[in-house]
Each structure stands twice: as structure tokens, then as C-alpha cells.
Design a protein around this motif. Structure first.
Motif, PDB file in Angstrom:
ATOM      1  N   LEU A 166       0.809  -1.209   0.000  1.00 11.82           N
ATOM      2  CA  LEU A 166       0.000   0.000   0.000  1.00 11.82           C
ATOM      3  C   LEU A 166       0.846   1.265   0.000  1.00 11.82           C
ATOM      4  O   LEU A 166       0.319   2.364   0.097  1.00 11.82           O
ATOM      5  N   GLY A 167       2.156   1.120  -0.101  1.00 12.76           N
ATOM      6  CA  GLY A 167       3.027   2.279  -0.158  1.00 12.76           C
ATOM      7  C   GLY A 167       3.757   2.522   1.145  1.00 12.76           C
ATOM      8  O   GLY A 167       3.476   1.899   2.173  1.00 12.76           O
ATOM      9  N   PRO A 168       4.712   3.449   1.153  1.00 14.53           N
ATOM     10  CA  PRO A 168       5.586   3.671   2.310  1.00 14.53           C
ATOM     11  C   PRO A 168       4.869   4.231   3.534  1.00 14.53           C
ATOM     12  O   PRO A 168       5.359   4.100   4.651  1.00 14.53           O
ATOM     13  N   ASP A 169       3.699   4.845   3.348  1.00 19.95           N
ATOM     14  CA  ASP A 169       2.993   5.440   4.484  1.00 19.95           C
ATOM     15  C   ASP A 169       2.028   4.477   5.161  1.00 19.95           C
ATOM     16  O   ASP A 169       1.298   4.848   6.069  1.00 19.95           O
ATOM     17  N   SER A 170       2.045   3.236   4.688  1.00 20.31           N
ATOM     18  CA  SER A 170       1.117   2.264   5.240  1.00 20.31           C
ATOM     19  C   SER A 170       1.876   1.124   5.888  1.00 20.31           C
ATOM     20  O   SER A 170       3.039   0.870   5.589  1.00 20.31           O
ATOM     21  N   HIS A 171       1.190   0.400   6.793  1.00 20.61           N
ATOM     22  CA  HIS A 171       1.805  -0.772   7.405  1.00 20.61           C
ATOM     23  C   HIS A 171       1.703  -1.995   6.507  1.00 20.61           C
ATOM     24  O   HIS A 171       2.173  -3.061   6.857  1.00 20.61           O
ATOM     25  N   GLY A 172       1.079  -1.841   5.343  1.00 20.53           N
ATOM     26  CA  GLY A 172       1.079  -2.905   4.350  1.00 20.53           C
ATOM     27  C   GLY A 172      -0.014  -3.923   4.573  1.00 20.53           C
ATOM     28  O   GLY A 172      -0.661  -3.981   5.600  1.00 20.53           O
ATOM     29  N   GLY A 173      -0.219  -4.771   3.563  1.00 11.97           N
ATOM     30  CA  GLY A 173      -1.227  -5.810   3.651  1.00 11.97           C
ATOM     31  C   GLY A 173      -0.806  -6.887   4.626  1.00 11.97           C
ATOM     32  O   GLY A 173       0.283  -7.444   4.522  1.00 11.97           O
ATOM     33  N   MET A 174      -1.652  -7.203   5.561  1.00  6.52           N
ATOM     34  CA  MET A 174      -1.334  -8.203   6.566  1.00  6.52           C
ATOM     35  C   MET A 174      -2.118  -9.475   6.282  1.00  6.52           C
ATOM     36  O   MET A 174      -3.293  -9.420   5.922  1.00  6.52           O
ATOM     37  N   ASN A 175      -1.461 -10.603   6.448  1.00  6.46           N
ATOM     38  CA  ASN A 175      -2.127 -11.880   6.331  1.00  6.46           C
ATOM     39  C   ASN A 175      -2.799 -12.154   7.667  1.00  6.46           C
ATOM     40  O   ASN A 175      -2.167 -12.634   8.596  1.00  6.46           O
ATOM     41  N   ARG A 176      -4.062 -11.809   7.769  1.00  6.95           N
ATOM     42  CA  ARG A 176      -4.754 -11.805   9.054  1.00  6.95           C
ATOM     43  C   ARG A 176      -5.871 -12.839   9.053  1.00  6.95           C
ATOM     44  O   ARG A 176      -7.009 -12.562   8.696  1.00  6.95           O
ATOM     45  N   PRO A 177      -5.581 -14.104   9.443  1.00  4.20           N
ATOM     46  CA  PRO A 177      -6.638 -15.108   9.441  1.00  4.20           C
ATOM     47  C   PRO A 177      -7.707 -14.770  10.454  1.00  4.20           C
ATOM     48  O   PRO A 177      -7.432 -14.428  11.595  1.00  4.20           O
ATOM     49  N   ALA A 178      -8.963 -14.859  10.009  1.00  5.70           N
ATOM     50  CA  ALA A 178     -10.083 -14.517  10.884  1.00  5.70           C
ATOM     51  C   ALA A 178     -11.211 -15.531  10.776  1.00  5.70           C
ATOM     52  O   ALA A 178     -12.338 -15.239  11.121  1.00  5.70           O
ATOM     53  N   GLY A 179     -10.896 -16.734  10.271  1.00  8.85           N
ATOM     54  CA  GLY A 179     -11.955 -17.698  10.048  1.00  8.85           C
ATOM     55  C   GLY A 179     -12.893 -17.186   8.980  1.00  8.85           C
ATOM     56  O   GLY A 179     -12.485 -16.490   8.066  1.00  8.85           O
ATOM     57  N   VAL A 180     -14.173 -17.534   9.105  1.00  5.12           N
ATOM     58  CA  VAL A 180     -15.132 -17.094   8.093  1.00  5.12           C
ATOM     59  C   VAL A 180     -15.786 -15.769   8.468  1.00  5.12           C
ATOM     60  O   VAL A 180     -16.539 -15.200   7.672  1.00  5.12           O
ATOM     61  N   GLU A 181     -15.535 -15.273   9.671  1.00  5.78           N
ATOM     62  CA  GLU A 181     -16.106 -14.002  10.100  1.00  5.78           C
ATOM     63  C   GLU A 181     -15.041 -12.906  10.041  1.00  5.78           C
ATOM     64  O   GLU A 181     -13.843 -13.174  10.125  1.00  5.78           O
ATOM     65  N   THR A 182     -15.482 -11.676   9.917  1.00  7.98           N
ATOM     66  CA  THR A 182     -14.541 -10.561   9.868  1.00  7.98           C
ATOM     67  C   THR A 182     -14.222 -10.044  11.268  1.00  7.98           C
ATOM     68  O   THR A 182     -15.090 -10.041  12.146  1.00  7.98           O
ATOM     69  N   VAL A 183     -12.981  -9.632  11.468  1.00  8.07           N
ATOM     70  CA  VAL A 183     -12.600  -8.951  12.709  1.00  8.07           C
ATOM     71  C   VAL A 183     -12.219  -7.504  12.415  1.00  8.07           C
ATOM     72  O   VAL A 183     -11.778  -6.785  13.304  1.00  8.07           O
ATOM     73  N   ASP A 184     -12.378  -7.103  11.162  1.00  5.98           N
ATOM     74  CA  ASP A 184     -12.059  -5.745  10.718  1.00  5.98           C
ATOM     75  C   ASP A 184     -13.325  -5.091  10.175  1.00  5.98           C
ATOM     76  O   ASP A 184     -14.247  -5.770   9.724  1.00  5.98           O
ATOM     77  N   ASP A 185     -13.366  -3.765  10.185  1.00  2.00           N
ATOM     78  CA  ASP A 185     -14.506  -3.079   9.598  1.00  2.00           C
ATOM     79  C   ASP A 185     -14.190  -2.652   8.173  1.00  2.00           C
ATOM     80  O   ASP A 185     -13.033  -2.689   7.729  1.00  2.00           O
ATOM     81  N   VAL A 186     -15.227  -2.244   7.458  1.00  2.00           N
ATOM     82  CA  VAL A 186     -15.062  -1.898   6.043  1.00  2.00           C
ATOM     83  C   VAL A 186     -14.167  -0.688   5.869  1.00  2.00           C
ATOM     84  O   VAL A 186     -13.359  -0.627   4.924  1.00  2.00           O
ATOM     85  N   ASP A 187     -14.263   0.298   6.763  1.00  2.00           N
ATOM     86  CA  ASP A 187     -13.404   1.472   6.661  1.00  2.00           C
ATOM     87  C   ASP A 187     -11.929   1.084   6.709  1.00  2.00           C
ATOM     88  O   ASP A 187     -11.106   1.619   5.951  1.00  2.00           O
ATOM     89  N   SER A 188     -11.577   0.151   7.597  1.00  2.00           N
ATOM     90  CA  SER A 188     -10.188  -0.294   7.710  1.00  2.00           C
ATOM     91  C   SER A 188      -9.718  -1.008   6.452  1.00  2.00           C
ATOM     92  O   SER A 188      -8.539  -0.941   6.088  1.00  2.00           O
ATOM     93  N   ALA A 189     -10.648  -1.676   5.788  1.00  2.00           N
ATOM     94  CA  ALA A 189     -10.286  -2.446   4.595  1.00  2.00           C
ATOM     95  C   ALA A 189     -10.240  -1.609   3.327  1.00  2.00           C
ATOM     96  O   ALA A 189      -9.759  -2.078   2.290  1.00  2.00           O
ATOM     97  N   MET A 190     -10.709  -0.353   3.392  1.00  2.00           N
ATOM     98  CA  MET A 190     -10.823   0.446   2.178  1.00  2.00           C
ATOM     99  C   MET A 190      -9.513   0.596   1.397  1.00  2.00           C
ATOM    100  O   MET A 190      -9.492   0.367   0.172  1.00  2.00           O
ATOM    101  N   PRO A 191      -8.391   0.961   2.029  1.00  2.00           N
ATOM    102  CA  PRO A 191      -7.166   1.094   1.230  1.00  2.00           C
ATOM    103  C   PRO A 191      -6.727  -0.215   0.603  1.00  2.00           C
ATOM    104  O   PRO A 191      -6.162  -0.236  -0.489  1.00  2.00           O
ATOM    105  N   TYR A 192      -6.982  -1.329   1.297  1.00  2.00           N
ATOM    106  CA  TYR A 192      -6.631  -2.645   0.753  1.00  2.00           C
ATOM    107  C   TYR A 192      -7.518  -2.980  -0.441  1.00  2.00           C
ATOM    108  O   TYR A 192      -7.047  -3.520  -1.451  1.00  2.00           O
ATOM    109  N   ALA A 193      -8.800  -2.665  -0.338  1.00  2.00           N
ATOM    110  CA  ALA A 193      -9.711  -2.936  -1.441  1.00  2.00           C
ATOM    111  C   ALA A 193      -9.324  -2.149  -2.686  1.00  2.00           C
ATOM    112  O   ALA A 193      -9.349  -2.671  -3.807  1.00  2.00           O
ATOM    113  N   ILE A 194      -8.957  -0.886  -2.507  1.00  2.00           N
ATOM    114  CA  ILE A 194      -8.547  -0.055  -3.635  1.00  2.00           C
ATOM    115  C   ILE A 194      -7.271  -0.595  -4.266  1.00  2.00           C
ATOM    116  O   ILE A 194      -7.165  -0.717  -5.501  1.00  2.00           O
ATOM    117  N   ALA A 195      -6.301  -0.943  -3.435  1.00  2.00           N
ATOM    118  CA  ALA A 195      -5.050  -1.510  -3.954  1.00  2.00           C
ATOM    119  C   ALA A 195      -5.294  -2.838  -4.649  1.00  2.00           C
ATOM    120  O   ALA A 195      -4.696  -3.135  -5.689  1.00  2.00           O
TER     121      ALA A 195
END
Length: 312
Positions: A166-195
């Protein structure tokens, strides 16, 4: 469920942050007409969209495709899927429940889709959970889909599996296993979705793409333009296969429209139908039946008139 609107950010949009300011879409936006046309086209053409999907939920996937106006075909055989691809408008792959043979099978299917420039939707269920699932998803980086439909955690995890930065200003894409349910919200996922959408567009065989992130306020993006879709009923989280079936219906829409419109129309159709079902259902069992009826009954004009919040 609806979250407060409009969604805004004090930072300008950028590839690294993915933060954007949003505003309600105009009632006379040409996007709405394209959504209406896609909804009408699915009903008129009953496009075939085949699925290699989770066998726990495949009945709901097929029934949802039929109720939305499309046509369904289910298979787990590589040669069968390749043959059906000849007559299918789009395809759907869901990695929810895996068998040992899928490790090799799914990569070969994705490769054929890539070589043929076939349109297909990926649901990376439980991305990051287990070595086999991760290996399958990693192999798709070489033959990317047209649309990724996922929850927030799966979107973030898939970026990590594919090594999308995601670029130098981001902590980057994390391999975050969460089973079949999400532990993140959509706002947090927005930069990843765009990338992720930009990656798909750059590397898949049609160079068209969209990412659909389901949540309290859905996100649809092609990497440049983004929509937030408020609404839907919380009972969707109480039935097995709501997300899986949305993937199948998204493939039905992809068979008649471009990725951004297909993903948006399918999600809006689901939100309006789930609201109707939730208003009369007595619990998860009756909700599922009411939801299928509502998919059938919800009209193109209702769908395209939905609240849509677009990026500025």
C-alpha cells in the motif's frame, strides 16, 4: 445495517491511505441508469453463471441466482467447468470448504479462465486460514479474477497473501486469518480494497476489475471510483451462505455488465431484498425463504433508486 452518512475523511484520497471523502449520489446520475439496465438485463437474459462453490451453501447459491433472474450450474470437475465456461457468461469460485484435490484443481481452472479471458468472481473465504487455503489463494495471484467479493478481513488477508503493497505510508497488507467471520470493519479495509482492485485490473486478462467488501456499509471499488452502499438487514449474518450466494449473484450480474456496475447492482439487490425479508421474518429459517422471495420480487427501479454514497 446502516451507518451514519456521509462518510468523510480529512485526508485526501491517495493510493497508500485509501481514505476518501464521500457524498450521496445524484438521483439522475448515469450510474443509476446503468445499474437499472444491469438488473433488467439479468431478468431478460437469464445468464448462466457457473459456480465451483462451498458445498455447504451451494443450494442457496443456486437458488439465489435463480431468484435474482439468472441461471445456475454447479460443478467440482475441472473438465466439466472448462466445458461449461464455453456457454457461461461468468463463473464463480468459492474456497469455503476445501477437499485435498482442490489445491491443484483450482489453480488449473483459474489458468484456463485467464487464457480464455473469461470473467469470474472469487470469494476468498477465510483467507489466511491454513496452509492449503493460503496456497490456493496465492496461486490465483498469477491468474487473477475479475471481481473479488469478500468481507473486510478477507480483503486485508488477500492483499497480504498476494504481496500487495500500500506504499511507504502504510503498514502494508497483513495476512490476518479470521476464520469465516470478519474482525475488521469496512473502513479499515478500504485502502486494501482499492489496492487490490488496481492489482486485478493490472494483472488479470481483461484488465477490468472490481472489489466488493461486505459489511455494515458495503464498499464497491474499481480502484479509482468507490461506492458505499448503506442498508441491508442484520439477519443476513444469521444464515449460512449469505456471502457465498452474493458471490454467485455477482457472477450473474457480471455476465451482463462491467465489473463495477455488476458488483454494485448485486450488492444493492441483496440489501433491498434482505430489508424486505427482515421486515416479515420470524427468525433465520423464515428469513431465508422470505429473502429468496424478496430477491425475486425486488424490481430494477427499486434497486437503482437505492442510497449510494460515491467518492468525490
Amino acid at each position: 445495517m446502516t451507518e451514519s452518512l456521509p462518510i468523510t475523511s480529512s485526508k485526501a484520497a491517495s493510493p497508500s491511505s485509501g481514505r476518501q471523502a464521500f457524498r450521496p449520489m445524484s438521483p439522475d446520475s448515469p450510474i443509476r441508469e446503468r445499474i437499472r439496465e444491469a438488473c433488467a438485463m439479468v431478468r431478460q437474459k437469464t445468464p448462466l453463471a457457473q459456480s465451483f462453490t462451498n458445498f455447504v451453501t451451494m443450494n442457496l447459491v443456486a437458488n439465489a441466482q435463480l431468484a435474482a433472474g439468472g441461471s445456475a450450474a454447479m460443478s467440482f470437475l475441472p473438465d466439466d467447468i472448462v466445458d461449461i465456461d464455453d456457454i457461461s457468461g461468468a463463473s464463480y469460485i468459492n474456497v469455503g470448504t476445501l477437499l485435498p484435490s482442490y489445491r491443484e484443481t483450482l489453480e488449473k481452472i483459474a489458468q484456463v479462465f485467464f487464457e480464455r479471458q473469461s470473467l469470474w468472481v472469487l470469494d476468498p473465504v477465510a483467507a489466511g486460514l491454513g496452509a492449503t487455503r493460503t496456497a490456493i489463494l496465492r496461486s490465483f495471484a498469477n491468474y487473477p479474477p475479475t471481481i473479488v467479493r469478500a468481507n473486510a478481513s478477507e480483503t486485508i488477508a488477500l492483499c497480504g497473501i498476494w504481496g500487495i503493497s500500500l506504499g511507504p505510508d502504510s503498514h502494508g497488507g497483513m495476512n490476518r486469518p479470521a476464520g469465516v467471520e470478519t474482525v475488521d470493519d469496512v473502513d479499515s479495509a478500504m485502502p486494501y480494497a482499492i489496492a487490490l482492485a488496481r492489482y486485478l485490473r493490472a494483472h488479470n486478462s481483461t484488465h477490468t476489475a472490481a472489489v466488493a467488501v461486505s459489511g455494515e456499509c458495503d464498499l464497491i471499488t474499481d480502484g479509482e471510483r468507490s461506492f458505499r452502499l448503506p442498508g441491508g438487514d442484520a439477519m443476513m449474518t444469521k444464515i449460512t451462505g449469505a456471502g457465498c450466494s452474493l458471490g454467485g449473484v455477482t457472477a450473474s450480474y457480471l455476465a451482463v455488465s462491467d465489473p463495477l456496475i455488476a458488483a454494485t447492482a448485486a450488492s444493492l439487490h441483496y440489501n433491498r431484498a434482505s430489508e424486505k425479508a427482515g421486515a416479515v421474518a420470524k427468525g433465520p429459517g423464515s428469513f431465508q425463504a422470505e429473502f429468496l422471495d424478496a430477491l425475486w420480487q425486488t424490481q430494477p427501479d427499486e434497486i437503482c433508486a437505492s442510497d449510494i454514497i460515491e467518492s468525490r
